[in-house]
Motif scaffolding. Structure first.
Motif, PDB file in Angstrom:
ATOM      1  N   ASP A 490      -1.613   3.955  11.022  1.00  0.00           N
ATOM      2  CA  ASP A 490      -1.641   3.530   9.626  1.00  0.00           C
ATOM      3  C   ASP A 490      -0.679   2.360   9.423  1.00  0.00           C
ATOM      4  OD1 ASP A 490      -2.242   3.405   6.992  1.00  0.00           O
ATOM      5  OD2 ASP A 490      -0.920   5.066   6.391  1.00  0.00           O
ATOM      6  N   ASN A 492       0.537  -0.836   6.356  1.00  0.00           N
ATOM      7  CA  ASN A 492       0.546  -1.164   4.938  1.00  0.00           C
ATOM      8  C   ASN A 492      -0.535  -2.211   4.673  1.00  0.00           C
ATOM      9  OD1 ASN A 492       1.220  -1.348   2.260  1.00  0.00           O
ATOM     10  ND2 ASN A 492       2.912  -2.768   2.605  1.00  0.00           N
ATOM     11  N   GLU A 493      -1.564  -1.815   3.930  1.00  0.00           N
ATOM     12  CA  GLU A 493      -2.676  -2.707   3.646  1.00  0.00           C
ATOM     13  C   GLU A 493      -2.468  -3.417   2.309  1.00  0.00           C
ATOM     14  OE1 GLU A 493      -6.649  -1.012   4.874  1.00  0.00           O
ATOM     15  OE2 GLU A 493      -5.449   0.824   4.772  1.00  0.00           O
ATOM     16  N   SER A 494      -3.102  -4.511   2.195  1.00  0.00           N
ATOM     17  CA  SER A 494      -2.961  -5.325   0.984  1.00  0.00           C
ATOM     18  C   SER A 494      -3.748  -4.711  -0.168  1.00  0.00           C
ATOM     19  CB  SER A 494      -3.470  -6.744   1.244  1.00  0.00           C
ATOM     20  OG  SER A 494      -2.763  -7.347   2.305  1.00  0.00           O
ATOM     21  N   ASP A 523      -4.698   0.096  -4.385  1.00  0.00           N
ATOM     22  CA  ASP A 523      -3.957   0.152  -3.124  1.00  0.00           C
ATOM     23  C   ASP A 523      -4.736   1.038  -2.162  1.00  0.00           C
ATOM     24  OD1 ASP A 523      -2.192   0.178  -1.067  1.00  0.00           O
ATOM     25  OD2 ASP A 523      -0.441   0.668  -2.272  1.00  0.00           O
ATOM     26  N   ASP A 525      -3.842   2.242   0.599  1.00  0.00           N
ATOM     27  CA  ASP A 525      -2.999   3.210   1.302  1.00  0.00           C
ATOM     28  C   ASP A 525      -2.845   4.449   0.418  1.00  0.00           C
ATOM     29  OD1 ASP A 525      -2.471   1.498   3.568  1.00  0.00           O
ATOM     30  OD2 ASP A 525      -1.175   0.333   2.249  1.00  0.00           O
ATOM     31  N   MET A 528       0.344   6.600   1.057  1.00  0.00           N
ATOM     32  CA  MET A 528       1.651   5.994   0.795  1.00  0.00           C
ATOM     33  C   MET A 528       1.857   5.891  -0.706  1.00  0.00           C
ATOM     34  SD  MET A 528       1.800   2.871   3.560  1.00  0.00           S
ATOM     35  CE  MET A 528       1.577   3.139   5.309  1.00  0.00           C
ATOM     36  N   GLN A 530       3.119   3.971  -3.394  1.00  0.00           N
ATOM     37  CA  GLN A 530       3.566   2.603  -3.615  1.00  0.00           C
ATOM     38  C   GLN A 530       3.157   2.152  -5.020  1.00  0.00           C
ATOM     39  OE1 GLN A 530       3.242   0.804   0.900  1.00  0.00           O
ATOM     40  NE2 GLN A 530       1.513   0.548  -0.462  1.00  0.00           N
ATOM     41  N   ASP A 579       2.392  -4.982  -3.328  1.00  0.00           N
ATOM     42  CA  ASP A 579       2.950  -3.632  -3.329  1.00  0.00           C
ATOM     43  C   ASP A 579       4.396  -3.680  -2.858  1.00  0.00           C
ATOM     44  OD1 ASP A 579       2.900  -3.923  -0.580  1.00  0.00           O
ATOM     45  OD2 ASP A 579       1.079  -2.747  -0.308  1.00  0.00           O
ATOM     46  N   GLY A 581       5.545  -1.956  -0.177  1.00  0.00           N
ATOM     47  CA  GLY A 581       5.608  -1.401   1.158  1.00  0.00           C
ATOM     48  C   GLY A 581       6.554  -2.186   2.050  1.00  0.00           C
ATOM     49  N   PRO A 584       6.096  -5.807   2.527  1.00  0.00           N
ATOM     50  CA  PRO A 584       5.186  -5.851   1.379  1.00  0.00           C
ATOM     51  C   PRO A 584       3.878  -6.540   1.748  1.00  0.00           C
ATOM     52  CG  PRO A 584       7.392  -6.587   0.782  1.00  0.00           C
ATOM     53  CD  PRO A 584       7.361  -6.516   2.265  1.00  0.00           C
TER      54      PRO A 584
END
Length: 906
Positions: A490, A492-494, A523, A525, A528, A530, A579, A581, A584
């Motif tokens: 996993d 951190n996706e945009s 988001d 994720d 997560m 966020q 985000d 994350g 980020p």
């Protein structure tokens, strides 16, 4: 039919050297099996019927047991029985008789030994014409020339003339010369004759092989013969008298060189290379080896036989191959060829002549290298049952795992190259397994993005095969399939906007602080916690604002559809969602605002400037209106002239042509040339119509016959307005002021420089500090001067005529003097100070005088001075009581001197 008879009317003798020696030395020769004659000449009828007997050959068996077998070389035309009688197999005519001699072969069935005789068939007509060659008999001791006229004798002949070839073994050891045959003519009984032979080997190259005794006619061989060089010789024997006259027709003598087994077989290649696929069945052809023997191939000396002497390695058996003993073809005789075990065999091949007789034959060997070629009999097998790998989500073209296989087939061949295929665990096609061409490994690669939130692990089933199919009978083992376990990491996706772009329809003219929409992002994720914050990335007109927490978009300015930032009624703004994350991640979204038109723009006249003739027609112009709005807030338009000024409606008129066009023309017959501004009221067709008074600038000018203006002033009027002309004039005035100020500044600077030069302290001016004279003397009291020269300035001699020796060093050099204005001088001034003052004043006011620091020469020095002698300046004892204040009146040049000597002791 002509048969073989005994006896002859003319004695013909044939002597072979060996037979003659044996007969003379040891008595009767031993019996030798063979035909009674080596060559037969048979006279046959011009037409021979089928089955007609021709002649009977005699064979001497010398008491050999067994039955002799006879064969004819032309069985289609002739046949021979076991008793030696030759028959015609079909009807033969003179023209169809064979040209070449027949070969009759006798074979001993017990010993396989063969004997050959030649039979020449001569038509009866040739015998009657006298074209019969001389006769040669094996049992005679001499060769005799037949008589020239044979017509009467032929009638009494009991046998035909037969001349067999003379056989001479090659490589004879001698002694040489060795007698072969004796030639004689029956004319030598009553006169002396001379015998000779001609042809290759005698008098033609190679010469000297055969010689003949010219008196006795004995023909001998002079050296050993080589059949491989020349296999036969064709000579002609001649008999002439002592005068050189030919007494007999030439006799043809054929000497055959009998082959001896003096050459070994030779392989055309010493090393032979062949291939055979592995797993070939017995009897599969491999290759053919060839050897040649220079000996006669028609005899046993040149008949070769092949065999395999050895095989290396002897696996799986020692007899994997065999060879055809006559053709040299090599074939497989056993199964079990396996390239992975034995990739190559080496055979030693032997070729022997004498039909392979090991006792009498000669042999030679060669090497045959047989390479076992690969077939796909070994499938690829994975080195492990399960392979592992991991990949971050949303990554593509990433190698997850390397799958290794083993294959016993030959590397870098289609039977070794592996091809991988995913057979399970990837229904959406997110992975592929290309092959590394160097290592033959399978590279598990991600070809589509993987979402961790959708699937955290993948278990793939991969099968390995070769580029070519497996050989028949080979089955794919279980080791050709493996499992690949892939774990997704996993990241951190945009954040992403949904929808993107977002489309909003609004009317233009919306006031500031108005809420447009909420443009929020999601988001991906989900696992997560966020938060997302929003910011503006692109707003060309600066119309919008977005709430950093909620994504609510409001206006901060009036939205105008007619703005240059609006294209096709669309205004695009881009926003950023970020985000919190680590690190980020951010995503962008586009808001598209479609602005609906409202009637917020008044129409204007177009074009704004036109020309018209003062008279006559045509004197009308067409105009239209320009409106920034769209229909129905634009045309059709209403046109009318304004009421003020009053002369507009008196001089002009406007006529509507259509909803968008109108025509303006002169209402009066003549109008003076000039520029006129006509106010026109234009009203659009909006729901709430908008009107505007727009001014049309009309240039009234004189026109030619074509209606074109001839007044060139309109160019300036149209090109330059009042504001432009005023601007140009202001620029010119400012430029002149700058030039004037620069000139004033330069003059002031020049004056300041001159003033500074006059105020320089003489003590700081090194040019006047040191004066050098040729003689200093002992003072005025020691010198006798002629002061009359100072009182007569106009009688002084010019410098040019003064002697060089009496000039002072501080005088100016001899060169043309500048022409100064004439200055009046008193002939006898009373004071030298007045004279110097007047001269200095004149020099200062003379613009053509040299600079102030140049040497000044005065013609007159005066008659006396109250200051006393100048030499007193050098005396420190007498300078203190002098009064030098009067020097202040002599100008700035002497004021400093007055300060130095005229002051107090302090």
């Amino acid at each position: 039919m002509c048969s073989l008879h005994e006896g002859s009317g003319l004695l013909l003798l044939l002597v072979l050297a060996g037979l003659q020696i044996a007969a003379e030395g040891r008595g009767a020769p031993p019996c030798r099996p063979g035909f009674s004659e080596d060559v037969y000449k048979v006279v046959v009828p011009d037409i021979t019927e089928k089955g007609q007997p021709l002649f009977n050959v005699r064979f001497v068996s010398c008491g050999r047991g067994g039955l002799m077998q006879f064969e004819c070389s032309n069985p289609s035309d002739f046949r021979i029985e076991a008793n030696g009688v030759l028959y015609a197999a079909r009807t033969l005519q003179r023209s169809t008789l064979p040209v070449s001699p027949l070969l009759i072969t006798a074979s001993d069935a017990a010993t396989q030994q063969q004997w050959v005789a030649q039979v020449t068939l001569v038509p009866r007509q040739q015998v009657q014409e006298g074209a019969v060659p001389p006769v040669m008999s094996k049992d005679l001791k001499e060769i005799a020339f037949p008589p020239r006229n044979m017509d009467s004798q032929l009638k009494r002949m009991k046998r035909d003339w037969v001349i067999p070839p003379i056989n001479v073994p090659e490589n004879s050891r001698g002694p040489f010369p060795q007698e072969l045959v004796r030639i004689r003519s029956d004319h030598d009984k009553n006169r002396s004759l001379r015998y000779s032979v001609t042809g290759p080997g005698a008098d033609q190259p190679p010469t000297g092989i055969f010689i003949i005794d010219p008196i006795s006619g004995e023909l001998s061989v002079n050296k050993p013969l080589d059949r491989e060089h020349i296999s036969s010789f064709h000579l002609r024997a001649h008999a002439v008298d002592l005068n050189g006259n030919q007494v007999e027709n030439p006799i043809d003598i054929v000497i055959n060189v009998i082959d001896m087994n003096d050459n070994r077989p030779e392989f055309t290649h010493q090393i032979w290379n062949g291939t055979v696929p592995e797993g070939s069945k017995p009897g599969s052809f491999v290759m053919t080896v060839t050897a040649v023997d220079k000996d006669d191939p028609k005899t046993a000396n040149g008949m070769l036989r092949y065999k395999i002497l050895s095989q290396n390695p002897e696996s799986p058996t020692s007899n994997m191959f065999t060879i055809n003993n006559k053709t040299g073809g090599i074939i497989t005789v056993a199964a079990g060829l396996d390239r992975e075990k034995v990739p190559q065999y080496t055979l030693i091949i032997q070729a022997s002549d004498m039909e392979g007789n090991p006792m009498y034959g000669l042999s030679n060997t060669a090497t045959a290298v047989i390479r076992v070629t690969d077939i796909n009999d070994n499938p690829p097998e994975f080195t492990a049952e399960t392979f592992f790998g991991e990949v971050p989500e949303n990554r593509v073209n990433v190698i997850v795992a390397n799958l290794t296989v083993t294959d016993k087939d030959q590397p870098n061949t289609p039977a070794w190259n592996a091809v991988y295929k995913i057979t399970g665990g990837d229904p959406t096609g997110r992975f592929s397994v290309p092959t590394d061409p160097t290592t033959n490994e399978g590279l598990v690669t991600v070809v589509k993005p993987i979402d961790y939130e959708t699937s955290r692990t993948y278990v793939l089933t991969v099968e390995a095969r070769n580029e070519v199919s497996l050989a028949k009978g080979i089955h794919t083992p279980r080791q050709s399939t493996a499992t690949v376990s892939i774990r997704v990491i996993d990241v951190n996706e945009s954040p992403y906007f949904e929808p993107n772009p977002k489309f909003v329809r609004l009317e233009e003219g919306m006031m500031p602080q108005s809420t447009l929409t909420t443009f929020s992002a999601q988001d991906p994720d989900r696992f997560m916690q966020q938060t997302i914050r929003y910011s503006k990335l692109s707003d060309p007109a600066n119309w919008l604002r977005i709430d950093t927490n909620t994504g609510r978009i409001t206006t901060i300015a009036i939205l105008d559809r007619e703005s240059p930032y609006v294209k096709n009624n669309l205004y695009n703004a881009t926003f950023l969602a970020t985000d919190n994350g680590i690190p980020p991640a951010s995503g962008t979204g586009t808001l598209q605002i479609f602005l609906l038109d409202i009637n917020d723009n008044a129409p204007r006249v177009s074009p704004q400037e036109v020309e018209i003739c003062e008279k006559p027609d045509p004197n009308a112009i067409n105009i239209t209106a320009f409106d920034g709005d769209l229909s129905p807030n634009a045309g059709p338009f209403a046109f009318e002239l304004a009421n003020r000024p009053v002369d507009v409606r008196r001089n002009w008129t406007i006529t509507r042509i259509s909803g968008d066009y109108a025509q303006v023309s002169l209402k009066i017959g003549f109008l003076e040339s000039g520029i006129y501004e006509i106010p026109i009221i234009i009203t659009d067709s909006g729901n709430l119509p908008m009107s505007n008074t727009s001014y049309l600038r009309i240039k009234v000018c004189q026109c030619d016959i074509n209606g074109d203006c001839t007044d060139q002033q309109h160019i300036m009027a149209a090109g330059l307005g009042t504001g432009a002309i005023i601007s140009i004039l202001l620029c010119i005035i400012i430029l002149l002021i700058l030039v004037l100020m620069f000139v004033v500044w330069m003059k002031r600077r020049d004056k300041e420089r001159q003033a500074k030069q006059l105020l320089i302290d003489p003590e700081d001016d090194v040019r006047d500090n040191i004066l050098k004279y040729d003689e200093e003397g002992g003072g005025e009291e020691d010198q006798d001067y002629d002061l009359s020269q100072l009182q007569q300035p106009d009688t002084i001699e010019p410098d040019a005529i003064k002697p060089v020796g009496i000039r002072r060093l501080d005088e100016r050099p001899l060169h043309p003097e500048p022409q100064y204005p004439m200055r009046s001088a008193a002939p006898h001034p009373g004071d030298i100070g007045d004279f110097i003052h007047e001269g200095l004043k004149a020099a200062d006011n003379d613009p053509t005088a040299p600079p102030y620091d140049s040497l000044l020469v005065f013609d007159y020095e005066g008659s006396g001075s109250t200051a006393g002698s100048l030499s007193s300046l050098n005396s420190s004892s007498s300078g203190g009581d002098q009064d030098y204040d009067y020097l202040n009146d002599w100008g700035p040049r002497f004021r400093k001197l007055a300060d130095m000597y005229g002051g107090s002791d302090d």
